[in-house]
Design a protein around this motif. Structure first.
Motif, PDB file in Angstrom:
ATOM      1  N   ARG A 191       0.833  -1.200   0.000  1.00  0.00           N
ATOM      2  CA  ARG A 191       0.000   0.000   0.000  1.00  0.00           C
ATOM      3  C   ARG A 191       0.872   1.256   0.000  1.00  0.00           C
ATOM      4  O   ARG A 191       0.587   2.227  -0.702  1.00  0.00           O
ATOM      5  N   LEU A 192       1.908   1.239   0.797  1.00  0.00           N
ATOM      6  CA  LEU A 192       2.807   2.395   0.851  1.00  0.00           C
ATOM      7  C   LEU A 192       3.490   2.610  -0.499  1.00  0.00           C
ATOM      8  O   LEU A 192       3.666   3.752  -0.947  1.00  0.00           O
ATOM      9  N   ALA A 193       3.841   1.521  -1.171  1.00  0.00           N
ATOM     10  CA  ALA A 193       4.450   1.635  -2.497  1.00  0.00           C
ATOM     11  C   ALA A 193       3.465   2.242  -3.493  1.00  0.00           C
ATOM     12  O   ALA A 193       3.865   3.039  -4.360  1.00  0.00           O
ATOM     13  N   MET A 194       2.188   1.907  -3.380  1.00  0.00           N
ATOM     14  CA  MET A 194       1.175   2.492  -4.265  1.00  0.00           C
ATOM     15  C   MET A 194       1.069   3.995  -4.036  1.00  0.00           C
ATOM     16  O   MET A 194       0.940   4.783  -4.987  1.00  0.00           O
ATOM     17  N   VAL A 195       1.127   4.433  -2.788  1.00  0.00           N
ATOM     18  CA  VAL A 195       1.065   5.858  -2.472  1.00  0.00           C
ATOM     19  C   VAL A 195       2.274   6.575  -3.063  1.00  0.00           C
ATOM     20  O   VAL A 195       2.146   7.648  -3.668  1.00  0.00           O
ATOM     21  N   ILE A 196       3.448   5.986  -2.905  1.00  0.00           N
ATOM     22  CA  ILE A 196       4.673   6.584  -3.442  1.00  0.00           C
ATOM     23  C   ILE A 196       4.596   6.681  -4.966  1.00  0.00           C
ATOM     24  O   ILE A 196       4.947   7.711  -5.562  1.00  0.00           O
ATOM     25  N   ALA A 197       4.115   5.632  -5.611  1.00  0.00           N
ATOM     26  CA  ALA A 197       3.991   5.628  -7.072  1.00  0.00           C
ATOM     27  C   ALA A 197       2.981   6.675  -7.535  1.00  0.00           C
ATOM     28  O   ALA A 197       3.194   7.350  -8.554  1.00  0.00           O
ATOM     29  N   THR A 198       1.886   6.816  -6.790  1.00  0.00           N
ATOM     30  CA  THR A 198       0.871   7.811  -7.155  1.00  0.00           C
ATOM     31  C   THR A 198       1.434   9.223  -7.022  1.00  0.00           C
ATOM     32  O   THR A 198       1.196  10.091  -7.882  1.00  0.00           O
ATOM     33  N   MET A 199       2.192   9.476  -5.952  1.00  0.00           N
ATOM     34  CA  MET A 199       2.793  10.801  -5.780  1.00  0.00           C
ATOM     35  C   MET A 199       3.809  11.090  -6.880  1.00  0.00           C
ATOM     36  O   MET A 199       3.905  12.227  -7.368  1.00  0.00           O
ATOM     37  N   ALA A 200       4.554  10.085  -7.287  1.00  0.00           N
ATOM     38  CA  ALA A 200       5.510  10.277  -8.381  1.00  0.00           C
ATOM     39  C   ALA A 200       4.786  10.661  -9.661  1.00  0.00           C
ATOM     40  O   ALA A 200       5.241  11.525 -10.421  1.00  0.00           O
ATOM     41  N   GLU A 201       3.635  10.040  -9.880  1.00  0.00           N
ATOM     42  CA  GLU A 201       2.827  10.361 -11.063  1.00  0.00           C
ATOM     43  C   GLU A 201       2.288  11.788 -10.978  1.00  0.00           C
ATOM     44  O   GLU A 201       2.313  12.534 -11.961  1.00  0.00           O
ATOM     45  N   ILE A 202       1.801  12.180  -9.799  1.00  0.00           N
ATOM     46  CA  ILE A 202       1.281  13.534  -9.602  1.00  0.00           C
ATOM     47  C   ILE A 202       2.382  14.569  -9.820  1.00  0.00           C
ATOM     48  O   ILE A 202       2.196  15.569 -10.526  1.00  0.00           O
ATOM     49  N   GLU A 203       3.543  14.337  -9.227  1.00  0.00           N
ATOM     50  CA  GLU A 203       4.654  15.278  -9.351  1.00  0.00           C
ATOM     51  C   GLU A 203       5.163  15.351 -10.785  1.00  0.00           C
ATOM     52  O   GLU A 203       5.568  16.421 -11.264  1.00  0.00           O
ATOM     53  N   GLY A 204       5.114  14.235 -11.486  1.00  0.00           N
ATOM     54  CA  GLY A 204       5.525  14.221 -12.882  1.00  0.00           C
ATOM     55  C   GLY A 204       4.594  15.085 -13.738  1.00  0.00           C
ATOM     56  O   GLY A 204       5.049  15.848 -14.601  1.00  0.00           O
ATOM     57  N   LYS A 205       3.294  14.974 -13.499  1.00  0.00           N
ATOM     58  CA  LYS A 205       2.323  15.797 -14.252  1.00  0.00           C
ATOM     59  C   LYS A 205       2.488  17.280 -13.906  1.00  0.00           C
ATOM     60  O   LYS A 205       2.352  18.136 -14.776  1.00  0.00           O
ATOM     61  N   GLN A 206       2.757  17.558 -12.631  1.00  0.00           N
ATOM     62  CA  GLN A 206       2.963  18.955 -12.232  1.00  0.00           C
ATOM     63  C   GLN A 206       4.201  19.539 -12.893  1.00  0.00           C
ATOM     64  O   GLN A 206       4.203  20.708 -13.316  1.00  0.00           O
ATOM     65  N   ALA A 207       5.254  18.738 -13.009  1.00  0.00           N
ATOM     66  CA  ALA A 207       6.480  19.218 -13.648  1.00  0.00           C
ATOM     67  C   ALA A 207       6.256  19.513 -15.125  1.00  0.00           C
ATOM     68  O   ALA A 207       6.750  20.508 -15.662  1.00  0.00           O
ATOM     69  N   LEU A 208       5.464  18.653 -15.775  1.00  0.00           N
ATOM     70  CA  LEU A 208       5.160  18.875 -17.188  1.00  0.00           C
ATOM     71  C   LEU A 208       4.323  20.142 -17.376  1.00  0.00           C
ATOM     72  O   LEU A 208       4.503  20.897 -18.337  1.00  0.00           O
ATOM     73  N   ALA A 209       3.400  20.363 -16.441  1.00  0.00           N
ATOM     74  CA  ALA A 209       2.531  21.543 -16.542  1.00  0.00           C
ATOM     75  C   ALA A 209       3.310  22.831 -16.368  1.00  0.00           C
ATOM     76  O   ALA A 209       2.923  23.882 -16.920  1.00  0.00           O
ATOM     77  N   ARG A 210       4.405  22.796 -15.617  1.00  0.00           N
ATOM     78  CA  ARG A 210       5.205  23.998 -15.379  1.00  0.00           C
ATOM     79  C   ARG A 210       6.095  24.359 -16.575  1.00  0.00           C
ATOM     80  O   ARG A 210       6.561  25.480 -16.680  1.00  0.00           O
ATOM     81  N   LYS A 211       6.319  23.364 -17.464  1.00  0.00           N
ATOM     82  CA  LYS A 211       7.198  23.619 -18.603  1.00  0.00           C
ATOM     83  C   LYS A 211       6.463  24.404 -19.690  1.00  0.00           C
ATOM     84  O   LYS A 211       5.285  24.302 -19.873  1.00  0.00           O
TER      85      LYS A 211
END
Length: 279
Positions: free
Chosen positions: A259-279
């Protein structure tokens, strides 16, 4: 295959298809080795953390109210965004304290029949056991995930499908036995119906929990909390949790490290989308 058997199995196979269609609504983030390794480290750290005394009930209630004010509007907005009005889902969830249960627990339910008046309740012992607002935010987000994922409705469908499948198979077996002049148990069908309903209801329980973890991560992060820090509540071993009550939260839940790994993976996905949006 005889004609009679074919007629029997046609609805059974259709019901199996229905049961198979009761999985997750969302595509889950891929959990890579980096997420798994980080989860393992955080899980190990949480398990060896020194014991702490439970917070007072008043402190727990204040934390609940403080976090609920921030999480509730974010979760309701996501609910309305994700669930079309045609699905007739009530996104106005009541957030309540359960002062009667002596166990650590958090749960989503409906206060009225027909899946009406959705409620999320946290027990006082659960709130006494949390260590931060991030943990309460993740717990609330997780429970909202059950509403957004429509897990109760799906489990009801699964229970019905499971009952009909096993009941039909047992009825066919009884009919075959009677035709052959063999004895059969007259109560076998009712027992099979009950067993099928129970099996169907829990068929996707662990998958639903992971989907709720993913949705809870999105909600907690959008409300300004740290979901990874919040999810570490579930990694703390029983020996380090306060003894204000027994944990009753994990009967059908996946392993905590997963479960903790799923949370970490989801946050990585969220942060990745945020980084793309800032470009």
């Amino acid at each position: 295959m005889t004609l009679a058997l074919g007629r029997l199995l046609s609805p059974v196979l259709a019901l199996c298809g229905l049961l198979a269609g009761c999985g997750t609504t969302y595509d889950m983030p891929g959990v890579d080795k980096a997420a798994t390794n980080r989860a393992g480290i955080l899980f190990a750290q949480a398990q060896v953390a020194p014991p702490r005394s439970p917070a007072s009930a008043r402190t727990g209630e204040e934390r609940f109210n403080r976090v609920a004010r921030r999480v509730q509007p974010v979760a309701e907005q996501l609910c309305r965004q994700e669930l079309a009005p045609s699905k007739q889902v009530d996104c106005a969830v009541a957030l309540e304290l359960d002062r009667t249960m002596a166990e650590r627990n958090a749960y989503f339910t409906y206060a009225k029949p027909g899946n009406k008046a959705p409620v999320i309740r946290l027990t006082v012992p659960m709130l006494q056991d949390v260590e931060s607002d991030d943990e309460v935010a993740f717990i609330l987000g997780h429970e909202y995930g059950h509403l957004i994922g429509q897990h109760i409705a799906k489990q009801q469908q699964q229970a019905m499908a499971g009952a009909l499948i096993l009941g039909a198979i047992t009825a066919y077996g009884n009919a075959q036995a009677a035709a052959a002049g063999q004895s059969h148990d007259p109560n076998a069908i009712s027992r099979s119906v009950e067993l099928g309903a129970a099996v169907g209801q829990v068929a996707y329980s662990q998958t639903y929990e992971l989907e709720s973890d993913m949705l809870g991560t999105r909600i907690a992060a959008a409300a300004g909390y740290d979901p990874v820090k919040g999810a570490q509540f579930f990694a703390r071993s029983e020996s380090t949790r306060s003894k204000a009550g027994q944990l009753s939260f994990w009967g059908t839940h996946p392993p905590d490290s997963k479960r903790l790994a799923m949370v970490i993976a989801t946050m990585a996905e969220i942060e990745g989308k945020q980084a793309l949006a800032r470009k």
